[in-house]
Structures are given as structure tokens and as C-alpha cells.
Design a protein around this motif. Structure first.
Motif, PDB file in Angstrom:
ATOM      1  N   VAL A 182       0.830  -1.200   0.000  1.00 23.63           N
ATOM      2  CA  VAL A 182       0.000   0.000   0.000  1.00 23.63           C
ATOM      3  C   VAL A 182       0.865   1.250   0.000  1.00 23.63           C
ATOM      4  O   VAL A 182       0.597   2.212  -0.721  1.00 23.63           O
ATOM      5  CB  VAL A 182      -0.938   0.004   1.231  1.00 23.63           C
ATOM      6  CG1 VAL A 182      -1.776   1.269   1.272  1.00 23.63           C
ATOM      7  CG2 VAL A 182      -1.827  -1.230   1.237  1.00 23.63           C
ATOM      8  N   SER A 183       1.914   1.234   0.802  1.00 25.91           N
ATOM      9  CA  SER A 183       2.817   2.379   0.923  1.00 25.91           C
ATOM     10  C   SER A 183       4.221   1.890   1.233  1.00 25.91           C
ATOM     11  O   SER A 183       4.388   0.864   1.903  1.00 25.91           O
ATOM     12  CB  SER A 183       2.365   3.339   2.038  1.00 25.91           C
ATOM     13  OG  SER A 183       1.061   3.806   1.810  1.00 25.91           O
ATOM     14  N   THR A 184       5.195   2.641   0.762  1.00 22.74           N
ATOM     15  CA  THR A 184       6.599   2.351   1.058  1.00 22.74           C
ATOM     16  C   THR A 184       7.237   3.599   1.646  1.00 22.74           C
ATOM     17  O   THR A 184       7.033   4.713   1.134  1.00 22.74           O
ATOM     18  CB  THR A 184       7.363   1.931  -0.215  1.00 22.74           C
ATOM     19  OG1 THR A 184       6.738   0.787  -0.785  1.00 22.74           O
ATOM     20  CG2 THR A 184       8.815   1.598   0.107  1.00 22.74           C
ATOM     21  N   PHE A 185       8.024   3.410   2.711  1.00 17.20           N
ATOM     22  CA  PHE A 185       8.692   4.521   3.368  1.00 17.20           C
ATOM     23  C   PHE A 185      10.171   4.201   3.576  1.00 17.20           C
ATOM     24  O   PHE A 185      10.578   3.029   3.523  1.00 17.20           O
ATOM     25  CB  PHE A 185       8.045   4.827   4.726  1.00 17.20           C
ATOM     26  CG  PHE A 185       6.592   5.171   4.630  1.00 17.20           C
ATOM     27  CD1 PHE A 185       6.191   6.412   4.183  1.00 17.20           C
ATOM     28  CD2 PHE A 185       5.620   4.242   4.972  1.00 17.20           C
ATOM     29  CE1 PHE A 185       4.840   6.734   4.073  1.00 17.20           C
ATOM     30  CE2 PHE A 185       4.271   4.538   4.873  1.00 17.20           C
ATOM     31  CZ  PHE A 185       3.882   5.789   4.417  1.00 17.20           C
ATOM     32  N   ARG A 190      18.847  10.016  10.033  1.00 18.73           N
ATOM     33  CA  ARG A 190      19.446  11.215   9.445  1.00 18.73           C
ATOM     34  C   ARG A 190      18.650  11.765   8.269  1.00 18.73           C
ATOM     35  O   ARG A 190      18.482  12.980   8.128  1.00 18.73           O
ATOM     36  CB  ARG A 190      20.872  10.913   8.992  1.00 18.73           C
ATOM     37  CG  ARG A 190      21.646  12.123   8.477  1.00 18.73           C
ATOM     38  CD  ARG A 190      23.063  11.738   8.073  1.00 18.73           C
ATOM     39  NE  ARG A 190      23.808  11.192   9.196  1.00 18.73           N
ATOM     40  CZ  ARG A 190      25.045  10.696   9.105  1.00 18.73           C
ATOM     41  NH1 ARG A 190      25.658  10.690   7.923  1.00 18.73           N
ATOM     42  NH2 ARG A 190      25.656  10.221  10.166  1.00 18.73           N
ATOM     43  N   PHE A 191      18.125  10.874   7.404  1.00 20.37           N
ATOM     44  CA  PHE A 191      17.532  11.330   6.149  1.00 20.37           C
ATOM     45  C   PHE A 191      16.048  11.001   6.002  1.00 20.37           C
ATOM     46  O   PHE A 191      15.420  11.428   5.035  1.00 20.37           O
ATOM     47  CB  PHE A 191      18.280  10.701   4.959  1.00 20.37           C
ATOM     48  CG  PHE A 191      19.747  10.984   4.927  1.00 20.37           C
ATOM     49  CD1 PHE A 191      20.217  12.267   4.668  1.00 20.37           C
ATOM     50  CD2 PHE A 191      20.667   9.963   5.160  1.00 20.37           C
ATOM     51  CE1 PHE A 191      21.576  12.527   4.621  1.00 20.37           C
ATOM     52  CE2 PHE A 191      22.027  10.215   5.117  1.00 20.37           C
ATOM     53  CZ  PHE A 191      22.493  11.499   4.852  1.00 20.37           C
ATOM     54  N   GLY A 192      15.475  10.236   6.918  1.00 19.77           N
ATOM     55  CA  GLY A 192      14.117   9.758   6.741  1.00 19.77           C
ATOM     56  C   GLY A 192      13.077  10.847   6.587  1.00 19.77           C
ATOM     57  O   GLY A 192      12.173  10.751   5.744  1.00 19.77           O
ATOM     58  N   LEU A 193      13.161  11.889   7.387  1.00 15.41           N
ATOM     59  CA  LEU A 193      12.177  12.971   7.318  1.00 15.41           C
ATOM     60  C   LEU A 193      12.175  13.601   5.938  1.00 15.41           C
ATOM     61  O   LEU A 193      11.122  13.878   5.358  1.00 15.41           O
ATOM     62  CB  LEU A 193      12.485  14.006   8.396  1.00 15.41           C
ATOM     63  CG  LEU A 193      11.415  15.075   8.653  1.00 15.41           C
ATOM     64  CD1 LEU A 193      10.101  14.426   9.054  1.00 15.41           C
ATOM     65  CD2 LEU A 193      11.887  16.048   9.715  1.00 15.41           C
ATOM     66  N   THR A 199       7.078  11.093  -2.843  1.00 16.22           N
ATOM     67  CA  THR A 199       7.311   9.777  -3.436  1.00 16.22           C
ATOM     68  C   THR A 199       8.491   9.828  -4.395  1.00 16.22           C
ATOM     69  O   THR A 199       9.310   8.895  -4.437  1.00 16.22           O
ATOM     70  CB  THR A 199       6.053   9.299  -4.172  1.00 16.22           C
ATOM     71  OG1 THR A 199       4.966   9.233  -3.250  1.00 16.22           O
ATOM     72  CG2 THR A 199       6.276   7.930  -4.798  1.00 16.22           C
ATOM     73  N   ARG A 200       8.597  10.900  -5.168  1.00 14.50           N
ATOM     74  CA  ARG A 200       9.679  10.999  -6.139  1.00 14.50           C
ATOM     75  C   ARG A 200      11.037  11.065  -5.445  1.00 14.50           C
ATOM     76  O   ARG A 200      11.989  10.379  -5.848  1.00 14.50           O
ATOM     77  CB  ARG A 200       9.489  12.230  -7.030  1.00 14.50           C
ATOM     78  CG  ARG A 200      10.606  12.406  -8.048  1.00 14.50           C
ATOM     79  CD  ARG A 200      10.274  13.467  -9.078  1.00 14.50           C
ATOM     80  NE  ARG A 200      11.373  13.661  -9.983  1.00 14.50           N
ATOM     81  CZ  ARG A 200      11.683  12.863 -10.993  1.00 14.50           C
ATOM     82  NH1 ARG A 200      10.958  11.769 -11.196  1.00 14.50           N
ATOM     83  NH2 ARG A 200      12.702  13.125 -11.783  1.00 14.50           N
ATOM     84  N   LEU A 201      11.135  11.868  -4.402  1.00 16.82           N
ATOM     85  CA  LEU A 201      12.401  11.992  -3.678  1.00 16.82           C
ATOM     86  C   LEU A 201      12.795  10.659  -3.068  1.00 16.82           C
ATOM     87  O   LEU A 201      13.968  10.253  -3.122  1.00 16.82           O
ATOM     88  CB  LEU A 201      12.269  13.061  -2.591  1.00 16.82           C
ATOM     89  CG  LEU A 201      13.561  13.512  -1.895  1.00 16.82           C
ATOM     90  CD1 LEU A 201      14.513  14.145  -2.898  1.00 16.82           C
ATOM     91  CD2 LEU A 201      13.238  14.496  -0.777  1.00 16.82           C
ATOM     92  N   ARG A 202      11.834   9.965  -2.514  1.00 18.55           N
ATOM     93  CA  ARG A 202      12.120   8.676  -1.895  1.00 18.55           C
ATOM     94  C   ARG A 202      12.541   7.639  -2.936  1.00 18.55           C
ATOM     95  O   ARG A 202      13.448   6.842  -2.713  1.00 18.55           O
ATOM     96  CB  ARG A 202      10.899   8.187  -1.120  1.00 18.55           C
ATOM     97  CG  ARG A 202      11.130   6.892  -0.344  1.00 18.55           C
ATOM     98  CD  ARG A 202       9.963   6.588   0.554  1.00 18.55           C
ATOM     99  NE  ARG A 202       8.715   6.436  -0.147  1.00 18.55           N
ATOM    100  CZ  ARG A 202       7.730   7.336  -0.134  1.00 18.55           C
ATOM    101  NH1 ARG A 202       7.861   8.457   0.553  1.00 18.55           N
ATOM    102  NH2 ARG A 202       6.614   7.129  -0.817  1.00 18.55           N
ATOM    103  N   SER A 203      11.893   7.657  -4.103  1.00 24.18           N
ATOM    104  CA  SER A 203      12.222   6.675  -5.124  1.00 24.18           C
ATOM    105  C   SER A 203      13.604   6.917  -5.721  1.00 24.18           C
ATOM    106  O   SER A 203      14.292   5.968  -6.109  1.00 24.18           O
ATOM    107  CB  SER A 203      11.157   6.683  -6.228  1.00 24.18           C
ATOM    108  OG  SER A 203      11.134   7.932  -6.900  1.00 24.18           O
ATOM    109  N   VAL A 204      14.028   8.166  -5.770  1.00 25.07           N
ATOM    110  CA  VAL A 204      15.333   8.497  -6.352  1.00 25.07           C
ATOM    111  C   VAL A 204      16.464   8.311  -5.345  1.00 25.07           C
ATOM    112  O   VAL A 204      17.485   7.684  -5.642  1.00 25.07           O
ATOM    113  CB  VAL A 204      15.331   9.944  -6.899  1.00 25.07           C
ATOM    114  CG1 VAL A 204      16.741  10.344  -7.345  1.00 25.07           C
ATOM    115  CG2 VAL A 204      14.354  10.078  -8.059  1.00 25.07           C
TER     116      VAL A 204
END
Length: 222
Positions: A182-185, A190-193, A199-204
Motif C-alpha cells: 500500500v505504501s513504502t517509506f 538522518r535522512f528519513g524525514l 514519493t519521487r524523492l524517496r524513489s530516487v
């Protein structure tokens, strides 16, 4: 659980590191639900979720850790080899709104089979929250450029890890287990926030900077 989990309401717990793995897991777990904590250790997640109105059950193979759980956190805890979890579940066929498998599956012989069994312990619309270490993190990549891939006592390359995962292989594990993500985090003190802002920033950047891969999953209903 009356309502499906809405990933749009994800925030971060007070008292934990914003964007850190435990913070993301706690906030992904709906308040006031019945939760099975698989690999509960000494109850660090259970304590926080209990404060949020959840009723907790826990299983772990570490007797010492279980003996150090504070009183009143869990309704019941069991010492159990997690490789032996079956579809019947550890608590007499009890079903749960949420099952958490945080930093557990990588230690097991057959993570796909165990994940499939855990999915059968969910009530309708229940969610399974999985956390796995990200072997593609820069702390592993950079030494690998110089021919180093050294196992350690703790961390991503913990010597007790039987399986290593990237974001792609973690998603495949979930799919092979008959579930949908349903969701990926991204979990990172250090960088999670930053990574979870879009979504784009997390995928890259997630594959490079995330310490943990966190997925909120639901069973695919036929």
C-alpha cells in the motif's frame, strides 16, 4: 479495524527520531488496534504503541529479551522460533488488525513463507508492516567499491542476516507472499524525514540513503 490505513496521514512520533525506522513504524500503525509484534524483543515498539491505545501481543525467540519487557505492555508474549510460525498463528487462531515484522524476516530461513503465514493472521482490511535493512545503502556501497563487504555484529550487514534486501527485492518478497504494498517509506535517523516528504524523492534517493525499507502491506483478496 473499521477503516483502511490512509498513508496520507503519516506523521512522526514525539519522543522518537523524526524519520527513524521506529518512528515511521509507530505512525504507520493505526491507534487503538490489536497488534501482533513479531520479534518484539524487549518491547520497545510495544511500549510506544501501548501508549497510543493499541492492545499488544508479542512473540520472540530470545528468552532474555522477553524477560526484560516491562510489565503491562503486552496482553501475552510467547517464546517461539519465528521460523515455525504457521497459518494458525501463535495465539490460538486470534486475528489482528496489524501485524508488525520489524527487522525480523532477514533472519529467517524462509521469509516468504513466514510472511504469507503472517498475512493469514490479519482481520479484513488489516495491515502488515514490514521493515527490512537496505543493503543498497551508501554505507555498504562505498566500501564495496574498494572490495570490502564485511559482516558486523549489528546493522545492515549483521552476521545473523540470512537474506539481504533492496527496495526492489523487498517489494518482490511482498508480492511473492500474496500481498500488495500500500505504501513504502524510508527509515533513517538522518535522512528519513526528508526522504518521506515526496514519493519521487524517496524513489530516487531512498535506495542510497535509507537505512531501512518500510512497507505497509495488505492481503490480496480473491
Amino acid at each position: 479495524m473499521d477503516d483502511k490505513f490512509d498513508p496520507a496521514v503519516l506523521k512522526y512520533s514525539k519522543g522518537t527520531k523524526p524519520g527513524g525506522t521506529n518512528s515511521v513504524i509507530v505512525e504507520a500503525c493505526p491507534k487503538g488496534t490489536d497488534v501482533l509484534d513479531v520479534g518484539c524483543a524487549s518491547g520497545y515498539l510495544g511500549e510506544e504503541l501501548k501508549r497510543r491505545g493499541c492492545r499488544m501481543w508479542g512473540v520472540d525467540s530470545d528468552r532474555f529479551a522477553l524477560d526484560n519487557i516491562p510489565d503491562g505492555v503486552y496482553e501475552e508474549v510467547l517464546e517461539l522460533d519465528l521460523n515455525l510460525i504457521s497459518d494458525a498463528g501463535p495465539f490460538a487462531a486470534r486475528l489482528f488488525d496489524v501485524v508488525i515484522a520489524a527487522d525480523v524476516l532477514e533472519h529467517l530461513l524462509e521469509p516468504e513463507r513466514v510472511l504469507r503465514s503472517l498475512s493469514n493472521l490479519l482481520r479484513p482490511n488489516g495491515v502488515l508492516i514490514v521493515s527490512l535493512p537496505n543493503v543498497a545503502n551508501f554505507s555498504v556501497r562505498v566500501p564495496l567499491l574498494f572490495g570490502r563487504f564485511d559482516y558486523t555484529d549489528v546493522g545492515i550487514l549483521d552476521r545473523t542476516h540470512l537474506h539481504l534486501f533492496t527496495f526492489k527485492s523487498a517489494a518482490q518478497l511482498v508480492a511473492n507472499s500474496g500481498m500488495q504494498t500500500v505504501s513504502t517509506f524510508a527509515g533513517s535517523d538522518r535522512f528519513g524525514l526528508m526522504l518521506n516528504r515526496s514519493t519521487r524523492l524517496r524513489s530516487v534517493l531512498g535506495p542510497l540513503l535509507a537505512f531501512n525499507i518500510i512497507m505497509v502491506c495488505q492481503r490480496i483478496e480473491c
